[in-house]
Structure formats: C-alpha cells, structure tokens
Scaffold this motif. Structure first.
Motif, short mmCIF file in Angstrom:
data_model
loop_
_atom_site.label_atom_id
_atom_site.label_comp_id
_atom_site.label_asym_id
_atom_site.label_seq_id
_atom_site.Cartn_x
_atom_site.Cartn_y
_atom_site.Cartn_z
N ALA A 238 0.80 -1.08 0.08
CA ALA A 238 -0.09 0.05 0.05
C ALA A 238 0.63 1.14 -0.02
O ALA A 238 0.71 2.27 -0.82
CB ALA A 238 -1.04 -0.04 1.30
N GLU A 247 -3.88 -0.53 -0.86
CA GLU A 247 -4.02 0.84 -0.61
C GLU A 247 -5.57 1.18 -0.08
O GLU A 247 -5.55 2.00 1.08
CB GLU A 247 -3.74 1.76 -2.02
N ARG A 248 -6.54 0.59 -0.58
CA ARG A 248 -7.77 0.83 0.05
C ARG A 248 -8.04 0.30 1.22
O ARG A 248 -8.57 0.84 2.24
CB ARG A 248 -9.05 -0.04 -1.13
N GLU A 251 -6.15 2.38 3.70
CA GLU A 251 -6.95 3.77 3.91
C GLU A 251 -8.18 3.58 4.83
O GLU A 251 -8.35 4.51 5.91
CB GLU A 251 -7.34 4.42 2.65
N CYS A 252 -8.73 2.22 4.87
CA CYS A 252 -9.84 2.15 5.55
C CYS A 252 -9.40 2.01 7.10
O CYS A 252 -9.96 2.40 7.92
CB CYS A 252 -10.69 0.89 5.16
N VAL A 254 -6.71 3.22 8.40
CA VAL A 254 -6.40 4.63 8.87
C VAL A 254 -7.58 5.45 9.52
O VAL A 254 -8.00 6.07 10.46
CB VAL A 254 -5.62 5.42 7.98
N ARG A 255 -8.70 5.40 8.51
CA ARG A 255 -10.08 5.89 9.06
C ARG A 255 -10.48 5.33 10.05
O ARG A 255 -10.93 6.13 11.12
CB ARG A 255 -10.94 5.94 7.75
N ARG A 287 1.12 7.62 6.14
CA ARG A 287 -0.47 7.47 5.87
C ARG A 287 -1.03 8.38 7.03
O ARG A 287 -2.06 9.05 6.86
CB ARG A 287 -1.08 6.24 5.73
N GLU A 290 -1.24 11.92 6.57
CA GLU A 290 -2.18 12.60 5.33
C GLU A 290 -3.59 12.68 6.18
O GLU A 290 -3.87 12.47 7.42
CB GLU A 290 -2.23 11.61 4.32
N PRO A 292 -6.86 11.39 5.98
CA PRO A 292 -7.89 10.63 6.73
C PRO A 292 -7.79 10.45 8.05
O PRO A 292 -8.90 10.52 8.72
CB PRO A 292 -7.68 9.35 5.72
#
Length: 334
Positions: A238, A247-248, A251-252, A254-255, A287, A290, A292
């Motif tokens: 990722a 990557e998805r 990102e999920c 991290v959110r 990440r 960033e 999110p």
C-alpha cells in the motif's frame, strides 16, 4: 537500583535488565523472544537470566507488561495473555525466579508509564493542539491486538488506568466499513474494534472490503502475504503504491483508527494529549500524516471543534512499554 522488566505480547516478548533511578533507566542486558516458542513466561525469563551474567546479579524486583487483562491488587496479580495460552501469577513467578517481588501490569499501562521518559524526538505530532498541563491523557495502539490506556494526573505524576477498550463494539462509519462489519459479524457473531484495528484486522479489511468486478489482490501481494507477515505485506504494498486493493485496505484502516482514537479522546477529554503506540503506527506514519486519520479523528459533529484542540502524537520508540515496565518495577520497590 537494578530491575528486571518485560513487555509480553502475543507475537514477541522483550526482556530487559536495567539500572534505574529517578532520572531514568540504563540498559544492562536486553533480548527479544518469539512468544509462541515457549510454553510460558517462566522458562523464557529463566533462559534469559541464565545468559545475562553479572547483569542478573542482585535482582530483587521485576515488572512485566502483559498484553491482556490483569486482575488482583498490590499484593499479587494474575493475568492471561490474550493471544497466547499463558496464565501468569505474580507470586508464583517471584518464587520460580527467586525474586522478592514480581508485579504484573497491562501492557498499555506500561506504555503510559514510559511516555514521560521519552525524548521529544520520539513523539511525532499529527496535531499540535493545546496541551493542558496535568490534563487527562489517552494512549491507543494497534499491533498484534488493540491496546488502550488512560492517564490521570495524581500526586504529582501520571497514574495509568488499564483498559480493554480494544474489545468494545466496532462502529462502522461508511458503506465500506458497514460491508466489512457485516462480513465479520457473520464469521464471529460479534465484531470488536480489534477485529479491524490490528495486524489481523488489516488482513480482514483486505479480505472483506467491497470490490469492483474483477478487483483482486495482485499475484505479487498474495505471494508476499503467504511468504511472511500478511499485514506487513499489505502495508508495504500500500505504501509503495504497488496494489490498489492494499491501498484501499490501509486507507480504511487509517480512517477506523482515527475514528476510534477520537472516540477515546472525547470520552476522556484528553486535554493532556492523545498518544498512538503499538507496532503499526510508526510503520504507516506517512499515511497517518495524511488527511484521513485526522479527518476521522475530528469528525464528531458538534464536538469537532473540541477534538481539533487536542494534541495528537505518534510514539515511534518501540520500547516505550519495556521502559515503562522497568520504571514500574523501580517504583514497586518503594
């Protein structure tokens, strides 16, 4: 004084002999062990001390931070490691190891004790905020599991309250997370935050995120996941932009991490700071820096403005729990 300390996790255990005083601790001997290679903590510690030479001489007090709930009182504690079949008893450990006293504390309690002993360079800001001296603090960290701790100013220092908040109910906040939640509920019956915020949790996200037609992990990612640590492979692919599904998933992750950290901060009004520990946060720092993570952290409706004032830091020293356990051993000696 000389103390024995340990950071006992489901994957690895760190053991340390250190010389500690009010100014901090000096390492005399340290070693890492694979936890599942042993039937319990006692044989591991005995092996460590048998090779420590002069460093092991004169030891009377020890403290072990345990990845799991700890029961008991100042006179003795019992613990079971959440991701290992180990049952620990402080009185039995002391007798087996020939020590005057052994103290067992939760691993994130140990992390909390170690925070103030860290240099500023080990604390990476995600949000500067406004620190209130003596204000409540919280620590949260994803690794093999998901740990939490609460820090309250008491008697001129921070006292740490252990928590098992990582096992609270996962609350999805978008359509992708709802889909993951439903899939995991079918598998487990109940879905805790640890099911999605941990090494295994990142794998769960990759497996259960909704996919477009034909969207699959690359052959290279599948190979890397089977060859080593699956979560580490997902993070690596990722961060390197080598697999869109990885990557998805990250990102999920991290959110969800940001939302959970915000929930904890709001619950305790953590004006003294929010600290991210555990093995994953330092590895995915690009990440976390960033949008999110902090967007999800502050996304609390009418409380968003309050969340924007709280300091948020990543602890990048992987041995903060070991340091905290050593300091706790010194304090327990009186």
């Amino acid at each position: 004084m000389k103390v024995l300390a340990g950071d006992v996790g489901g994957t690895k255990t760190l053991l340390l002999v250190a010389e500690c005083n009010a100014g901090g601790c000096r390492k005399l001997r340290q070693e890492r062990f694979e936890s599942d290679a042993y039937d319990g903590l006692s044989p591991m510690v005995q092996g460590f001390l048998s090779t420590a030479g002069d460093a092991a001489e004169g030891l009377d007090h020890a403290c072990f931070g345990i990845a799991g709930p700890v029961e008991g009182n100042a006179g003795g504690q019992r613990a079971r490691v959440t991701n290992l079949p180990w049952e620990l008893d402080s009185t039995q450990l002391a007798a087996t190891l020939g020590l005057a006293r052994v103290r067992l504390i939760n691993d994130f309690q140990a992390v909390g004790y170690g925070i103030d002993a860290l240099p500023a360079a080990d604390l990476i800001p995600l949000q500067e905020g406004r620190t209130v001296p003596g204000g409540p603090r919280v620590v949260i960290g994803a690794g093999t599991g998901l740990g939490e701790g609460l820090l309250i100013w008491q008697g001129g220092h921070y006292e740490v309250l252990p928590s098992e908040g990582g096992h609270t109910d996962f609350a999805p906040t978008d359509a992708d997370q709802v889909a993951v939640f439903e899939a995991l509920r079918r598998r487990y019956g109940r879905v805790s935050y640890e099911r999605v915020l941990s090494g295994r949790g990142l794998v769960n996200l990759l497996e259960h995120l909704p996919r477009a037609p034909g969207e699959q992990p690359s052959a290279e990612l599948n190979e890397a996941m089977h060859a080593g640590d699956p979560a580490a492979a997902i993070s690596e692919f990722a961060l390197g932009g080598r697999d869109r599904l990885a990557e998805r998933a990250l990102e999920c992750f991290v959110r969800i991490y940001g939302a959970k950290a915000g929930n904890l901060a709001l619950t305790c009004l953590a004006t003294g700071g929010v600290f991210l520990a555990g093995g994953i946060a330092p590895k995915i720092l690009p990440r976390l820096r960033e949008g999110p993570f902090m967007t999800a952290f502050r996304d609390k409706g009418r409380m968003a403005g309050l969340l924007a004032t709280l300091p948020v830091r990543v602890i990048r020293n992987p041995q903060v729990g070991l340091l905290g356990a050593a300091l706790a051993a010194m304090k327990s000696a009186g």
